[in-house]
Design an enzyme around this catalytic site. Structure first.
Site, PDB file in Angstrom:
ATOM      1  N   HIS A  75      -1.230  -5.964 -39.286  1.00 51.04           N
ATOM      2  CA  HIS A  75      -2.649  -5.598 -39.357  1.00 51.04           C
ATOM      3  C   HIS A  75      -3.398  -6.623 -40.188  1.00 51.04           C
ATOM      4  O   HIS A  75      -2.957  -6.992 -41.282  1.00 51.04           O
ATOM      5  CB  HIS A  75      -2.818  -4.214 -39.980  1.00 51.04           C
ATOM      6  CG  HIS A  75      -4.256  -3.848 -40.231  1.00 51.04           C
ATOM      7  ND1 HIS A  75      -4.735  -3.534 -41.488  1.00 51.04           N
ATOM      8  CD2 HIS A  75      -5.322  -3.770 -39.391  1.00 51.04           C
ATOM      9  CE1 HIS A  75      -6.028  -3.278 -41.409  1.00 51.04           C
ATOM     10  NE2 HIS A  75      -6.409  -3.407 -40.158  1.00 51.04           N
ATOM     11  N   SER A  76      -4.522  -7.104 -39.675  1.00 52.10           N
ATOM     12  CA  SER A  76      -5.374  -8.041 -40.394  1.00 52.10           C
ATOM     13  C   SER A  76      -4.573  -9.281 -40.796  1.00 52.10           C
ATOM     14  O   SER A  76      -3.922  -9.909 -39.960  1.00 52.10           O
ATOM     15  CB  SER A  76      -5.998  -7.336 -41.609  1.00 52.10           C
ATOM     16  OG  SER A  76      -6.965  -8.136 -42.223  1.00 52.10           O
ATOM     17  N   MET A  77      -4.567  -9.630 -42.073  1.00 53.61           N
ATOM     18  CA  MET A  77      -3.864 -10.831 -42.526  1.00 53.61           C
ATOM     19  C   MET A  77      -2.350 -10.702 -42.382  1.00 53.61           C
ATOM     20  O   MET A  77      -1.633 -11.702 -42.405  1.00 53.61           O
ATOM     21  CB  MET A  77      -4.234 -11.130 -43.979  1.00 53.61           C
ATOM     22  CG  MET A  77      -5.684 -11.489 -44.196  1.00 53.61           C
ATOM     23  SD  MET A  77      -6.213 -12.987 -43.335  1.00 53.61           S
ATOM     24  CE  MET A  77      -5.412 -14.239 -44.341  1.00 53.61           C
ATOM     25  N   THR A 132      -6.425  -9.228 -36.466  1.00 50.87           N
ATOM     26  CA  THR A 132      -5.994 -10.385 -37.250  1.00 50.87           C
ATOM     27  C   THR A 132      -6.876 -11.586 -36.934  1.00 50.87           C
ATOM     28  O   THR A 132      -6.977 -11.976 -35.762  1.00 50.87           O
ATOM     29  CB  THR A 132      -4.533 -10.738 -36.946  1.00 50.87           C
ATOM     30  OG1 THR A 132      -3.695  -9.662 -37.349  1.00 50.87           O
ATOM     31  CG2 THR A 132      -4.117 -11.998 -37.669  1.00 50.87           C
TER      32      THR A 132
END
Length: 896
Positions: free
Chosen positions: A173-175, A202
């Site tokens: 998730h995300s970074m 991401t």
């Protein structure tokens, strides 16, 4: 005092800019659909079992942990290792919690229970201590190495099992998704350890806010590796974006680079995912029930029955992901579907010869085949469209498309020259109240709209068809389509579906409307159309033959501003600093040429002009198109021009730089007003708490305590965090200016109103040569002049402090683990800025008027303002480097 220096025309302009910026910000933060995600719930109490790591590993990464997710009896059973399922590792993103794994973990557990645990997944999650890696990139490499160790630890938990896994599936998730991609860059990492990578929201292309060089370097390392080694990377990757609800990470950043020789990557927006069809915000993407159900269905379809693990067949993995995330035919996935079917049995056969056919089945018990001869229809019609409301059973073909309330199929007759009949199969529908089947032969019609300009166009669709196309030429800006459905005969509520299809990326969006109604559809892009792409965006209308549709197409100015903010809002600090630098240079030149300093607002109106900056950037970009200039540029080791980077990302739109410059100048004005008002307020508080101060009689550039204070702050910077030392230096500087303002206020309040005395004092202050004796003396006019200059310097320093704050926040959050921030992006800057601010805090205009360096110092801000835009708009960590140069020259004017 500040407002008095601005005429009403300029004030009206700044107010207008605030209004326009507000429109853009409103569109970004509020101009999207409501949250239509269903909440995912746990059926039993969630438990997180901490996995014991080797002592050396735990000591090396004291802030990180690894957990196994479970619920109820499953959690109890798996407290006794080893494990027997399929491992999935969840990586949280910026400030993310390891507990975010519970949504997909719980849904997968329920799915496994439905099939009596024939297959099941074991969900692991990494605790990154909720680090702010989007603000500080120094820990990204450390996180990547820890994940590598976690993968090896996870696989050891299955040692000795009959169907022990050799790899893991990663959800980032995300970074966390970027960290997963970075695993491939590690020297000792084996690519076979990952069988599938799914990333959610991401930012793959570039960081949202590049606030330090460590983030930029990390991105460059990861993306360059994936591009240069694309032929060797056999990792199937799926990137899912949240759409316009996710204002933290715009969807355009989540699309993986398209490489002709790397076909194992898919990028899609959640609003285009079948059976999801909703936009998610940055956090809800991990718990949105519709999206997690789709992901879990895909995971179970990816299982190899022989190994009871995720298949190693790359072709099958891509087929499964395409089936669930790109185009769903309303059928269960089949690896090798039967193309030819035998139409046998005792079912009823009904021939149909009309061009338009509707059949409503009410709880039918018999199967029916409807046959449509194609010979006669080929002479008149080019296409056939079929629609059905049955959502279970066998679909019409694998080419059908699942939509929210129907499944549809459009066939071009010339693609099937050998077919003699079209057969519609209606199965028995026990338990279903009714189903509607519609078939129509037609010649496809479409209207073409050119979306350039701010014009509006209205069209009435004179057709009784079920399907209609609207072509959107030059679709590079925001348009709004108003669909109005007028019923010929009021019967019952009718559902219409409007689908925006973007052929160059998977970012389609759906709008469902009940007729009769007026429906407003906002059409905006996540990714601009590539230069060499000739496809046309389409609005596909799945309509009702009982309606007459009136379509109005117009451009939305407010949503265009929203797109500017969405795509380029992160560059605004660079434009603000550029405007302040232009004003700063104007003040220094005014001091050099006239002997006094102009008001900040006055000089900002005079100097902050876009034609002083943009033409140089445009000319440089043009010259870089020539080989000789590019070679000279590379020889000088100059970084890539920001405008070229934006062009490569299809983000360099006309007039964007001008709009951002106007917004930046407006922000510079209001920030100057705020800093000036803050100094006056703090000085009033100072006078209320302390007894009145006097203006300094003798000006001392280096006071006795200055060297000691500078050394202490440098030591603080070296041993703890550079941003902390910068903040303390900034507070010291502000304290000095507040003290000067308080002293001036006291002096003015104590002086009688005497015009002759004022003129005599002014005359005396203008003759600066007489004012410079062995010790410089400060008059009230000199103090006011100095405060005008300090107001601009405070404005510049405020932005430097703001840009350095992320690393300070990260350091404070991790203070219990690390006393010294390593690596520290602000340490080199602090070593220069600390003594500079210390000297500037004791600097007055009277002490630098006669400096030989003042003219040179006044000439530097202009090229530096250009440099900020040219090299710092998408690399914000470079901005303080441009600001420190004129401040350093200003400080040196005291000694030369």
């Amino acid at each position: 005092m500040f407002l008095h220096s601005v005429n009403l025309g300029n004030l009206a302009f700044y107010v207008l800019m605030v209004f326009m910026a507000t429109l853009g910000l409103w569109d970004v933060f509020f101009g999207f659909e409501e949250n239509k995600c269903s909440m995912s719930y746990m059926f039993e109490y969630p438990e997180y079992q901490k996995i014991e790591l080797p002592k050396k590993l735990a000591k090396r990464y004291p802030a990180y942990e690894l957990y196994l997710y479970g619920e109820g009896s499953y959690a109890e059973e798996h407290k006794i290792l080893p494990l027997t399922g399929i491992p999935v590792l969840f990586l949280p993103g910026n400030a993310g919690s390891y507990k975010q794994v519970r949504s997909i973990g719980s849904i997968a557990l329920r799915k496994a229970e439905d099939i009596d645990f024939k297959y099941h997944f074991d969900f692991f999650s990494v605790n990154f201590n909720e680090e702010l890696v989007a603000l500080y990139g120094g820990s990204l490499q450390k996180q990547t190495k820890f994940v590598h160790e976690c993968i090896k630890t996870i696989l050891k938990l299955y040692k000795g099992q009959e169907f022990a896994p050799k790899s893991v599936t990663i959800i980032g998730h995300s970074m966390g998704g970027l960290v997963a991609r970075a695993l491939l860059t590690l020297k000792n990492f084996k690519q076979d350890l990952i069988n599938l990578l799914v990333t959610q929201a991401t930012p793959h292309i570039a960081p949202v806010m590049p606030l330090d060089r460590f983030i930029t370097d990390f991105y460059m390392t990861v993306n360059n590796y994936w591009i240069l080694n694309a032929r060797d990377i056999n990792l199937t990757t799926l990137s899912v974006a949240g759409g316009f609800r996710d204002y933290q990470v715009r969807s355009g950043l989540t699309f993986l680079p398209k490489l002709s020789h790397h076909t194992s990557a898919l990028s899609v927006v959640s609003s285009a995912v079948p059976k999801t069809w909703v936009s998610t915000d940055h956090l809800s993407i991990v718990w949105c029930k519709q999206l997690q159900l789709t992901t879990v269905r895909a995971f179970f379809d990816l299982i190899d029955a022989d190994t009871k693990q995720i298949t190693e067949n790359s072709k099958k993995k891509l087929s499964v992901l395409t089936h669930h995330f790109i185009r769903h035919p309303s059928k269960h996935f089949e690896e090798n579907p039967a193309i030819i079917s035998d139409l046998t049995g005792t079912s009823m056969w009904v021939p149909v010869k009309v061009s338009k056919w509707t059949y409503v089945a009410y709880n039918e018990s018999d199967k029916i085949y409807f046959t449509f001869p194609l010979a006669n229809h080929r002479k008149i019609y080019t296409h056939v469209y079929c629609q059905s409301t049955i959502r279970q059973g066998v679909d019409l073909s694998w080419k059908a498309e699942l939509l929210p309330t129907i499944k549809s199929l459009t066939l071009r007759l010339q693609d099937y020259p050998s077919l003699s009949h079209l057969v519609v199969y209606v199965p028995s529908i026990h338990g279903i109240k009714q189903s509607v089947h519609i078939l129509k032969f037609f010649n496809i019609l479409s209207n073409t709209f050119n979306s350039l300009g701010l014009s509006s166009r209205k069209v009435v669709l004179n057709t009784s068809g079920l399907y209609y196309n609207i072509e959107l030429l030059n679709f590079g800006q925001v348009i709004i389509i108003l669909n109005t459905c007028f019923l010929y005969v009021l019967t019952e509520e009718i559902t219409s579906i409007y689908k925006l299809h973007i052929p160059w990326s998977y970012e389609d969006s759906l709008t469902i409307a009940q007729a009769p109604s007026n429906t407003e559809i906002s059409l905006k892009l996540h990714i601009a159309q590539p230069e060499n792409d000739s496809h046309v965006a389409l609005l596909k209308m799945y309509t009702s033959s009982d309606c007459r549709y009136e379509v109005t197409v117009k451009t939305s100015f407010s949503q265009i501003l929203g797109q500017v903010v969405r795509f380029h809002g992160g560059a605004l600090p660079a434009y603000v600093v550029s405007s302040i630098l232009l004003a700063y240079g104007g003040q220094l030149y005014s001091l050099f040429s006239t002997g006094y300093c102009l008001e900040y607002a006055t000089i900002l109106d005079k100097e902050a002009k876009p034609y002083k900056v943009d033409p140089f950037v445009i000319m440089t970009k043009f010259l870089l198109g020539y080989k000789w200039f590019k070679e000279l540029w590379d020889t000088l080791l100059l970084p890539e021009l920001e405008a070229i980077f934006l062009t490569s990302q299809s983000m360099c739109f006309p007039l964007v730089s001008l709009i951002l410059f106007l917004f930046g100048t407006c922000t510079a004005y209001w920030s100057g007003l705020l800093s000036s008002a803050s100094v006056r307020l703090l000085s009033s508080l100072w006078l209320a708490l302390k007894r009145p101060s006097e203006l300094p009689k003798d000006i001392k550039i280096i006071s006795p305590d200055l060297p000691f204070l500078t050394i202490v702050l440098i030591i603080v910077s070296w041993t703890t965090c550079g941003a902390l030392a910068i903040l303390l230096s900034y507070l010291y500087y502000v304290f000095k200016i507040v003290h000067l303002q308080a002293s001036l206020t006291t002096f003015k309040n104590s002086q009688p109103v005497n015009p002759k005395h004022s003129r005599r004092s002014e005359k005396k202050s203008n003759h600066h040569k007489d004012s410079i004796a062995h010790h410089l003396r400060l008059s009230a006019n000199d103090a006011e002049d100095s405060l005008r200059m300090h107001s601009t310097v405070i404005n510049l320093l405020t932005w430097i402090v703001l840009l350095s704050m992320p690393s300070l926040i990260y350091w404070l959050k991790n203070l219990r683990y690390y006393f010294k921030l390593t690596p520290d992006p602000c340490k080199p800057l602090a070593f220069i800025l600390i003594p500079t601010m210390a000297i500037l805090g004791n600097t007055y205009t009277v002490s630098i008027k006669s400096s030989k360096l003042l003219k040179t110092a006044s000439q530097f801000p202009l090229p530096l303002a250009v440099g900020v835009i040219a090299f710092g708009s998408t690399h914000l960590y470079r901005v303080p480097c441009f600001v420190i140069i004129p401040l350093l020259l200003h400080a040196l004017c005291n000694f030369m």
